[in-house]
Design a protein around this motif. Sequence first.
Motif, PDB file in Angstrom:
ATOM      1  N   LEU A 108       0.920  -1.351   0.036  1.00 46.25           N
ATOM      2  CA  LEU A 108       0.273   0.193   0.272  1.00 46.25           C
ATOM      3  C   LEU A 108       0.818   1.350   0.077  1.00 46.25           C
ATOM      4  CD1 LEU A 108      -2.778   1.052   0.424  1.00 46.25           C
ATOM      5  CD2 LEU A 108      -2.631   1.367   2.391  1.00 46.25           C
ATOM      6  N   GLN A 111       2.155   1.864  -3.179  1.00 43.22           N
ATOM      7  CA  GLN A 111       0.778   2.093  -4.232  1.00 43.22           C
ATOM      8  C   GLN A 111       0.408   3.289  -4.096  1.00 43.22           C
ATOM      9  OE1 GLN A 111      -3.462   1.469  -3.395  1.00 43.22           O
ATOM     10  NE2 GLN A 111      -3.155  -0.002  -5.294  1.00 43.22           N
ATOM     11  N   ASN A 125      -1.000  -4.525  -5.183  1.00 41.65           N
ATOM     12  CA  ASN A 125      -1.713  -5.278  -4.241  1.00 41.65           C
ATOM     13  C   ASN A 125      -1.902  -6.659  -4.184  1.00 41.65           C
ATOM     14  OD1 ASN A 125      -3.884  -6.568  -6.726  1.00 41.65           O
ATOM     15  ND2 ASN A 125      -3.726  -3.899  -6.476  1.00 41.65           N
TER      16      ASN A 125
END
Length: 333
Positions: A108, A111, A125
């Motif tokens: 995360l 990302q 993910n």
Amino acid sequence: MRNRFKIIAVGLQLALIVTATPAAAWGDRAHAAINRAALASLPADGPVFLQAHADFIGGMASLPDLWRQPVDPFAKMEEDPNHGWFREQFAFMKKPPRSRYEFVIALLDAQRKMPPGSDAALRTNVRWTGTMAYATVEAFDRLVAGMRMHRRLAAQGQDTRHIDQALAYDVVRIAHYVGDGAQPLHASIHSDGWRGANPKQYTTDRSIHSRFETMFVDAIGLTEQDVLRGVPAPARQQGDVFDAVLAFLDDSAANMERVYQLDQQGALADPASRPARDLVYARTATGAAMLRDLLHRAWLVSALPPQNPAADPLSPANPAYNPETGSAPAPVK
């Protein structure tokens, strides 16, 4: 009659849903052969009592794939990532953390630094990286715990049938992840057709997955004996279990391009192809050996006095405690 047509229509819709899901690794035949070969090659000081459950462990080898259907969304969201380990997708990690939850948070964090909506962001993910390494070591720990109970009951002269049944189920679960991990297309982003730059013009057809692991395997009639011929003699694993699993998956990924080369040569459409047969035999034997060695190792570990970490991994007093996950990573052992 109208209700009958409705039932038929619903059945067809379910069939379409099932066939639209990713292929089950190796298919029933190879998963069963891997499981049976692993049990048959257990050393005398291993958990040989599991051999009495060979029909169940072999027959239910593909059970975890039933938990991946879109019609069961909660099960699918939790289970689907456990069947892949696409290392290229998280190459920014020098080494995956020793915690499933820290892995999720690291993805995360990465990302959020990517352009929103970009292909990289959409694939950073667990759905697109997989969590197979964690599923395997988590299943290993469950085996150790169950084997401790088996030992305790046996030492007390009590009936072990129920714990043995539970252990047989746990073997089915870890065996499926190990079997998947031995299949090279489950250890690469190229699991269902080549992705990205493709200078060698490998197929982008998703069906390569099932053509290799199911159609070709069924065409050659893979058996437990085929697998056993390539299984090396038992060797006690050394070092950390998680590291051993990571090395196993890296080795599998190193064979990924070979599948595409064989496909390009038309070998996957030819049951007589010696190179394609050899790859199937080698990879299923590697999976059976890894499973056998993990079962053996779990049995040996279960004989040792439980050694708790310096602090409970869920305790905030643990020096490695991470408030974002509510736990500390697993220690090296």
